[in-house]
Motif scaffolding. Structure first.
Motif, PDB file in Angstrom:
ATOM      1  N   ALA A   1       3.692  15.270  -4.324  1.00  0.00           N
ATOM      2  CA  ALA A   1       2.427  15.338  -3.599  1.00  0.00           C
ATOM      3  C   ALA A   1       1.403  14.343  -4.113  1.00  0.00           C
ATOM      4  CB  ALA A   1       1.850  16.759  -3.695  1.00  0.00           C
ATOM      5  N   GLY A   2       1.715  13.667  -5.231  1.00  0.00           N
ATOM      6  CA  GLY A   2       0.768  12.726  -5.815  1.00  0.00           C
ATOM      7  C   GLY A   2       1.340  11.330  -5.891  1.00  0.00           C
ATOM      8  N   HIS A   3       1.290  10.740  -7.106  1.00  0.00           N
ATOM      9  CA  HIS A   3       1.836   9.405  -7.327  1.00  0.00           C
ATOM     10  C   HIS A   3       3.345   9.536  -7.554  1.00  0.00           C
ATOM     11  CE1 HIS A   3      -2.121   7.527  -7.510  1.00  0.00           C
ATOM     12  NE2 HIS A   3      -2.506   8.550  -8.237  1.00  0.00           N
ATOM     13  N   GLY A   4       4.102   9.383  -6.496  1.00  0.00           N
ATOM     14  CA  GLY A   4       5.532   9.634  -6.557  1.00  0.00           C
ATOM     15  C   GLY A   4       6.332   8.490  -7.135  1.00  0.00           C
ATOM     16  N   PRO A   5       7.626   8.736  -7.404  1.00  0.00           N
ATOM     17  CA  PRO A   5       8.494   7.723  -8.010  1.00  0.00           C
ATOM     18  C   PRO A   5       8.880   6.630  -7.021  1.00  0.00           C
ATOM     19  CG  PRO A   5       9.766   9.666  -7.466  1.00  0.00           C
ATOM     20  CD  PRO A   5       8.333  10.019  -7.203  1.00  0.00           C
ATOM     21  N   MET A   6       9.243   5.482  -7.571  1.00  0.00           N
ATOM     22  CA  MET A   6       9.744   4.365  -6.781  1.00  0.00           C
ATOM     23  C   MET A   6      11.220   4.595  -6.437  1.00  0.00           C
ATOM     24  SD  MET A   6       8.082   1.619  -9.394  1.00  0.00           S
ATOM     25  CE  MET A   6       8.827   0.179  -8.651  1.00  0.00           C
ATOM     26  N   GLY A   7      11.746   3.736  -5.583  1.00  0.00           N
ATOM     27  CA  GLY A   7      13.163   3.843  -5.198  1.00  0.00           C
ATOM     28  C   GLY A   7      14.013   2.896  -6.009  1.00  0.00           C
ATOM     29  N   HIS A   8      14.259   3.239  -7.278  1.00  0.00           N
ATOM     30  CA  HIS A   8      14.992   2.327  -8.164  1.00  0.00           C
ATOM     31  C   HIS A   8      16.379   1.979  -7.643  1.00  0.00           C
ATOM     32  CE1 HIS A   8      11.915   3.810 -11.032  1.00  0.00           C
ATOM     33  NE2 HIS A   8      12.042   2.597 -11.539  1.00  0.00           N
ATOM     34  N   GLY A   9      16.994   2.920  -6.937  1.00  0.00           N
ATOM     35  CA  GLY A   9      18.338   2.677  -6.431  1.00  0.00           C
ATOM     36  C   GLY A   9      18.374   1.840  -5.170  1.00  0.00           C
ATOM     37  N   LEU A  10      17.204   1.518  -4.621  1.00  0.00           N
ATOM     38  CA  LEU A  10      17.086   0.699  -3.405  1.00  0.00           C
ATOM     39  C   LEU A  10      17.884   1.294  -2.246  1.00  0.00           C
ATOM     40  CD1 LEU A  10      17.362  -2.882  -4.961  1.00  0.00           C
ATOM     41  CD2 LEU A  10      15.358  -1.386  -4.770  1.00  0.00           C
ATOM     42  N   GLY A  11      17.882   2.599  -2.147  1.00  0.00           N
ATOM     43  CA  GLY A  11      18.635   3.271  -1.088  1.00  0.00           C
ATOM     44  C   GLY A  11      19.771   4.073  -1.690  1.00  0.00           C
ATOM     45  N   ARG A  12      20.734   4.417  -0.880  1.00  0.00           N
ATOM     46  CA  ARG A  12      21.869   5.236  -1.338  1.00  0.00           C
ATOM     47  C   ARG A  12      23.164   4.442  -1.325  1.00  0.00           C
ATOM     48  NH1 ARG A  12      20.942  11.020   1.827  1.00  0.00           N
ATOM     49  NH2 ARG A  12      18.869  11.481   0.964  1.00  0.00           N
TER      50      ARG A  12
ATOM     51  N   LEU B   1       9.422  -0.504  -4.744  1.00  0.00           N
ATOM     52  CA  LEU B   1       8.240   0.096  -4.110  1.00  0.00           C
ATOM     53  C   LEU B   1       8.512   0.352  -2.623  1.00  0.00           C
ATOM     54  CD1 LEU B   1       5.343  -1.960  -5.715  1.00  0.00           C
ATOM     55  CD2 LEU B   1       5.626   0.517  -5.874  1.00  0.00           C
ATOM     56  N   LEU B   2       9.119  -0.607  -1.967  1.00  0.00           N
ATOM     57  CA  LEU B   2       9.410  -0.467  -0.540  1.00  0.00           C
ATOM     58  C   LEU B   2      10.472   0.593  -0.270  1.00  0.00           C
ATOM     59  CD1 LEU B   2       9.400  -4.246   0.452  1.00  0.00           C
ATOM     60  CD2 LEU B   2       7.665  -2.534   1.036  1.00  0.00           C
ATOM     61  N   ALA B   3      11.323   0.864  -1.272  1.00  0.00           N
ATOM     62  CA  ALA B   3      12.402   1.836  -1.106  1.00  0.00           C
ATOM     63  C   ALA B   3      12.036   3.219  -1.644  1.00  0.00           C
ATOM     64  CB  ALA B   3      13.658   1.334  -1.810  1.00  0.00           C
ATOM     65  N   ALA B   4      10.771   3.447  -1.988  1.00  0.00           N
ATOM     66  CA  ALA B   4      10.357   4.735  -2.553  1.00  0.00           C
ATOM     67  C   ALA B   4      10.757   5.885  -1.632  1.00  0.00           C
ATOM     68  CB  ALA B   4       8.849   4.747  -2.777  1.00  0.00           C
ATOM     69  N   PRO B   5      11.341   6.959  -2.187  1.00  0.00           N
ATOM     70  CA  PRO B   5      11.833   8.057  -1.350  1.00  0.00           C
ATOM     71  C   PRO B   5      10.756   9.012  -0.851  1.00  0.00           C
ATOM     72  CG  PRO B   5      12.280   8.521  -3.655  1.00  0.00           C
ATOM     73  CD  PRO B   5      11.719   7.126  -3.601  1.00  0.00           C
ATOM     74  N   GLY B   6       9.515   8.852  -1.307  1.00  0.00           N
ATOM     75  CA  GLY B   6       8.425   9.694  -0.816  1.00  0.00           C
ATOM     76  C   GLY B   6       8.373  11.076  -1.435  1.00  0.00           C
ATOM     77  N   LEU B   7       8.799  11.185  -2.690  1.00  0.00           N
ATOM     78  CA  LEU B   7       8.825  12.492  -3.354  1.00  0.00           C
ATOM     79  C   LEU B   7       7.481  12.823  -4.003  1.00  0.00           C
ATOM     80  CD1 LEU B   7      12.290  12.161  -5.145  1.00  0.00           C
ATOM     81  CD2 LEU B   7      11.793  13.161  -2.899  1.00  0.00           C
TER      82      LEU B   7
ATOM     83  N   GLU C   1       0.831  -1.196   0.000  1.00  0.00           N
ATOM     84  CA  GLU C   1       0.000   0.000   0.000  1.00  0.00           C
ATOM     85  C   GLU C   1       0.870   1.252   0.000  1.00  0.00           C
ATOM     86  OE1 GLU C   1      -3.096   0.026  -0.517  1.00  0.00           O
ATOM     87  OE2 GLU C   1      -3.603  -2.080  -0.199  1.00  0.00           O
ATOM     88  N   THR C   2       0.923   1.923  -1.122  1.00  0.00           N
ATOM     89  CA  THR C   2       1.707   3.152  -1.241  1.00  0.00           C
ATOM     90  C   THR C   2       1.180   3.977  -2.399  1.00  0.00           C
ATOM     91  OG1 THR C   2       3.923   4.066  -1.667  1.00  0.00           O
ATOM     92  CG2 THR C   2       3.396   1.955  -2.707  1.00  0.00           C
ATOM     93  N   ARG C   3       1.258   5.290  -2.281  1.00  0.00           N
ATOM     94  CA  ARG C   3       0.910   6.131  -3.427  1.00  0.00           C
ATOM     95  C   ARG C   3       2.134   6.386  -4.298  1.00  0.00           C
ATOM     96  NH1 ARG C   3       2.413  11.516  -2.465  1.00  0.00           N
ATOM     97  NH2 ARG C   3       2.825  12.025  -0.292  1.00  0.00           N
ATOM     98  N   HIS C   4       3.296   5.925  -3.860  1.00  0.00           N
ATOM     99  CA  HIS C   4       4.534   6.139  -4.612  1.00  0.00           C
ATOM    100  C   HIS C   4       4.807   4.929  -5.508  1.00  0.00           C
ATOM    101  CE1 HIS C   4       5.253   9.781  -2.392  1.00  0.00           C
ATOM    102  NE2 HIS C   4       5.043   9.119  -1.262  1.00  0.00           N
TER     103      HIS C   4
END
Length: 267
Positions: free
Chosen positions: A249-260, A241-247, A201-204
């Motif tokens: 106000a709407g449907h934000g991007p996923m965390g393709h880099g899986l962190g930093r 999806l679990l690593a999404a950075p939360g960017l 469950e995420t909007r990102h």
């Protein structure tokens, strides 16, 4: 040799989907990403503001440039913007003897239309050269002409589409009601492989389809069997999806880099 993956798709200025998601995914999974941009979109997490289709001759020039010099091990096709571009890309790739993964992009995650009228009607011509098509439930319903409201509907529509175009179908169940997500790989002979998992469950979630199809193409380009490529791609999408950075106000991007990733400063 590193798998050489050609992504033919539109550019997403917000960096969550399209060519930007393709490049991130292919790179993260060990491939060399090459691109042929079909359209430039102005979009962010809130929606698509404008779409500019690239002239067909420029798309063809990009495909020729990378194919003639660098070589291609697999192709991922995403947003094509117009019916004319669909048919032109089909002709560009007709003689290509590598796996071709088609994500039949119809709308953005925000719900905004990305293609001109008539694009969907031209898509079946492209499917004739596809190795795999990756529709979500609404896209599968449109492409098959059958109702797709549950797993049984996904299977029936996917088998009909696979038989019609003599290629594999990955029916994605992210739109399914409930807490479980079911994806079905339906091969040309009708055989079905099923995956399921708890819904994240995420909007990102902007760019999930682009990411999944690029990940599968990378696996196929590396010589992995189709079932293995799909399984690995699903795992990557869930991790992103679990690593999404939360960017946004709407449907934000996923965390393709899986962190930093941190690198030591050069001496």
């Amino acid at each position: 040799m590193i798998p050489r993956i050609l992504a033919i798709a539109g550019s997403d200025s917000g960096g969550g989907a399209g060519i930007q998601a393709d490049i991130k995914t292919i790179t993260m999974l060990g491939g060399h990403a090459m691109t042929a941009i079909t359209a430039i979109t102005a979009q962010n997490s809130l929606g698509v503001q404008s779409v500019f289709a690239i002239p067909i001759e420029e798309i063809a020039a990009q495909v020729r440039a990378v194919s003639d010099d660098l070589g291609v091990d697999a192709v991922k096709i995403g947003m094509l913007a117009t019916g004319e571009i669909v048919l032109a890309v089909r002709d560009m790739l007709r003689a290509t003897n590598v796996p071709i993964v088609v994500d039949p992009v119809m709308v953005a995650t925000s719900g905004a239309a990305l293609n001109a009228e008539g694009t969907a009607a031209a898509m079946p011509a492209l499917f004739e050269i596809a190795t795999l098509i990756t529709p979500n439930m609404p896209e599968l319903a449109v492409l098959s002409g059958l109702p797709v409201e549950d797993e049984a509907g996904m299977a029936k529509a996917g088998q009909a589409l696979a038989a019609r175009h003599r290629c594999a179908i990955l029916a994605k169940g992210g739109h399914m009601a409930g807490a479980e997500v079911v994806d079905l790989l339906i091969e040309a002979d009708g055989a079905i492989t099923r995956w399921s998992g708890s819904k994240i469950e995420t909007r990102h979630s902007h760019g999930t389809g682009c990411t999944l199809s690029s990940a599968i193409a990378t696996g196929l380009g590396a010589g992995r069997p189709l079932i293995d490529a799909v399984a690995a791609a699903r795992d990557y999408v869930r991790a992103a999806l679990l690593a999404a950075p939360g960017l946004g106000a709407g449907h934000g991007p996923m965390g393709h880099g899986l962190g930093r990733a941190y690198f030591p400063h050069p001496a």
